[in-house]
Design an enzyme around this catalytic site. Structure first.
Site, PDB file in Angstrom:
ATOM      1  N   GLU A  45       0.859  -1.187   0.000  1.00  0.00           N
ATOM      2  CA  GLU A  45       0.000   0.000   0.000  1.00  0.00           C
ATOM      3  C   GLU A  45       0.884   1.222   0.000  1.00  0.00           C
ATOM      4  O   GLU A  45       1.701   1.423   0.896  1.00  0.00           O
ATOM      5  CB  GLU A  45      -0.866   0.032   1.256  1.00  0.00           C
ATOM      6  CG  GLU A  45      -1.913  -1.031   1.283  1.00  0.00           C
ATOM      7  CD  GLU A  45      -2.589  -1.079   2.632  1.00  0.00           C
ATOM      8  OE1 GLU A  45      -2.629  -0.053   3.335  1.00  0.00           O
ATOM      9  OE2 GLU A  45      -3.041  -2.168   3.001  1.00  0.00           O
ATOM     10  N   ASP A  56      -5.452   8.398  11.019  1.00  0.00           N
ATOM     11  CA  ASP A  56      -4.102   7.938  11.332  1.00  0.00           C
ATOM     12  C   ASP A  56      -3.586   8.469  12.653  1.00  0.00           C
ATOM     13  O   ASP A  56      -3.840   9.602  13.039  1.00  0.00           O
ATOM     14  CB  ASP A  56      -3.148   8.339  10.202  1.00  0.00           C
ATOM     15  CG  ASP A  56      -3.375   7.484   8.962  1.00  0.00           C
ATOM     16  OD1 ASP A  56      -3.254   6.255   9.080  1.00  0.00           O
ATOM     17  OD2 ASP A  56      -3.707   8.037   7.906  1.00  0.00           O
TER      18      ASP A  56
END
Lengths: 253, 395
Positions: A45, A56
């Site tokens: 990814e 995140d």
């Protein structure tokens, strides 16, 4: 057949690695991809950095900020991987927040992905309903696999809906958290993995969030097709640099 | 069909709105989306909400005819005195509503973001009132420059957590609050402070603030014999005080809507927060709206002397008012806003918040007819801005 689907047919548990494009150094992108394939990762990814990565934790926030400071842009990323299919065959997925993709133009972005050999996209803040209504046709036109997330709080009805729309794998978020939170899994998570496995979905699941070691990789893949490691790999890159990638990957299984 | 500027069933105002959220937030936002209207309609909710607005906030706030200010600008200017609300600004209308919502949803913990600290104080206040745990995220830089509000929140029992990511201001405090909500999906309610964020927040916050225009209609009828002014004017950062004043006039095109943004040092100076002029359509904090960003879609840091207007986006209701032309958008520089704050102080004996002063500044350039009735939302008082006034005018 899309490289992601091919890979999902292989018998082993899949190890997928996330990194932020443009980190630690702006020109590391292709090098990291090549080193990951060589070290035995199954899928990659590529994080397209964003100024405001809502889902995140601190590790990926910091790598994103650093990448943007280094001068990373969407165009820059595509130019760095324009020839990547000459050197690697590993499935490549771009993971990025929706706004930069929207500004680039969703169709233009997807077309560019197809040209460079990107196989799928994870856009955490593009809800599956929006995807289905507005973007599914475009993804299909460029043979891109959309990857959607589920969490321990996602209802069965919604999981079945996501399963229905998916044609690659489902990203199973291990616990209620942002990335890079706790590591390792307790009974609660194992029960959740098992519960999802028992739903007999048509789409395989790959576990993400909270995996950082061989032990947690093994746990995560007991009831799923694979696992994704992100923050732990970013930390490894920060401390040991691009040259030591194989040391990180090889001990994971 | 009649054009409406209210939200539609999907959570959109024209092209803007929606809920662009990571899946981790879906259960929380969906719970709120499916339940907010029904809860707000419950008799027990309405009763408690109205009672608290009356006895605790001090509503209705006066609609004051500003004679001296009107004379100076040769038109009829009314001030909706939200500055007289408990805690000093309109923000508390929303936090009262949302704390009751949180209780109905069975939540035991509240989080909020704050820029200058006004919404943080308003949230900490209602949490103290209800005995609910309160965590407020505030940019590290804002904590340093807004020490009195940090102290107020602490006195009220809230935990103030510094947002250390990104630019360490309001947008990052909002990111941190959203991350907290992702990490605590079951017991926590997120009280967003403006008409921003994923649907249903913009609509829910606008509904809680709509008490402002509900009162204006009644009060103006008493004073002028008519419910509708010719214009309603409010400053817009995220846009909650403006949404409250515009709300009951949105679909009444006899009433002109004027939204005033912060030009900072000038719209083209590179130090501005004039989102309608500088923003492009995109996604910020879960909403499709106009926002200031780079060509590459990275969100940029705005600037205004007023911390309450210092937001790179604008609520989707306002983005739609701008795009459709229903609203007139004017931007006002730091300097002109500060001057207007001084004018109101001297002519009316009211020191306004610097946010509000932006709305007051338009009369220098935007001319109205002598018999026009203009209602301005005096959204907050200037006590919190004293240091900025002192520095600016060498007081």
């Amino acid at each position: 057949m899309n490289r992601i689907n091919q890979k999902l047919q292989e018998s082993q548990k899949l190890l997928s690695i996330y990194f932020t494009a443009g980190y630690p150094e702006i020109e590391d992108t292709a090098r990291i991809i090549e080193a990951l394939e060589k070290s035995g990762a199954d899928m990659i990814e590529i994080g397209l950095p964003f100024s405001d990565p809502l889902a995140d934790g601190p590790t990926i926030q910091q790598s994103s900020e650093a990448a943007l400071r280094n001068g990373m842009t969407t165009n820059k990323l595509f130019s760095q991987i324009v020839n990547i299919r000459k050197t690697v065959n590993i499935p490549l997925i771009i993971m990025g927040y929706f706004n930069p993709i929207l500004q680039y133009g969703v169709e233009k972005f997807c077309q560019k992905c197809k040209e460079t050999g990107i196989d799928g996209l994870i856009i955490p803040d593009l809800p599956v309903e929006e995807y289905k209504t507005h973007y599914q046709e475009i993804f299909e036109k460029y043979d891109l696999i959309p990857v959607f997330l589920i969490t321990p709080q996602t209802s069965e009805e919604r999981i079945r809906f996501i399963d229905d729309v998916s044609n690659g794998f489902i990203y199973m978020v291990s616990s209620a958290s942002v990335t890079g939170g706790t590591t390792g899994f307790g009974d609660e998570q194992m029960d959740y993995f098992k519960r999802i496995s028992n739903l007999d979905l048509k789409t395989p699941t790959i576990v993400g969030f909270g995996i950082s070691s061989a032990a947690s990789f093994k746990q995560a893949t007991e009831f799923s097709k694979g696992a994704i490691i992100g923050s732990a790999f970013i930390k490894h890159l920060s401390h040991h640099g691009v040259d030591k990638i194989s040391e990180f990957v090889k001990v994971l299984r | 069909m009649k054009t409406t500027y209210q939200v539609d069933e999907r959570g959109y105002y024209g092209d803007f709105g929606g809920a662009y959220i990571p899946e981790m937030l879906y259960p929380n936002v969906e719970e709120l989306r499916t339940r907010y209207l029904e809860i707000m309609k419950e008799e027990s909710f309405q009763k408690e909400f109205k009672q608290l607005l009356k006895d605790y906030v001090g509503r209705p706030t006066p609609l004051y005819f500003a004679e001296g200010f009107s004379k100076k600008y040769n038109t009829k200017i009314y001030l909706k005195r939200e500055d007289l609300c408990h805690t000093g600004a309109h923000k508390v209308n929303n936090t009262i509503g949302q704390i009751l919502m949180a209780k109905k949803l069975g939540k035991t913990r509240v989080i909020a973001e704050t820029g200058a600290g006004q919404h943080g104080v308003a949230t900490a206040t209602v949490c103290a009132l209800m005995g609910i745990e309160c965590v407020v995220y505030m940019g590290e830089i804002d904590i340093a420059r807004q020490a009195p509000n940090v102290a107020r929140m602490k006195m009220l029992g809230a935990t103030v957590v510094p947002a250390k990511s990104g630019s360490r201001t309001l947008k990052d405090a909002t990111n941190e609050a959203i991350r907290d909500w992702i990490n605590n999906p079951v017991n926590t309610h997120y009280i967003i402070g403006s008409v921003v964020g994923p649907h249903p927040y913009p609509d829910m916050v606008a509904r809680f603030q709509s008490v402002i225009s509900e009162e204006v209609k009644i009060q103006l009828k008493e004073k002028e014999g008519r419910e509708n002014p010719d214009y309603v004017v409010a400053c817009v950062g995220g846009g909650s005080n403006a949404a409250g004043l515009f709300y009951h006039y949105l679909d009444n095109e006899d009433v002109g809507i004027i939204a005033v943004e912060a030009a900072g040092e000038g719209v083209l100076s590179g130090k501005s927060a004039a989102t309608s002029a500088l923003g492009k359509e995109g996604i910020i904090h879960g909403s499709k709206t106009l926002l200031m960003q780079t060509e590459d879609g990275q969100i940029t840091e705005p600037y205004s002397i007023s911390a309450g207007l210092d937001y790179p986006g604008v609520g989707p209701m306002h983005a739609n008012l701008f795009r459709t032309g229903r609203g007139e958008f004017i931007s006002v520089t730091d300097k002109d806003a500060m001057d207007a704050g001084l004018v109101l102080s001297k002519l009316e004996g009211i020191i306004p918040a610097i946010e509000t002063a932006h709305a007051l500044a338009i009369f220098e350039t935007r001319k109205f007819k002598e018999d026009d009735v203009v209602v301005i939302n005096l959204s907050g008082r200037g006590d919190k801005d004293l240091n900025t006034y002192i520095e600016h005018f060498n007081l």
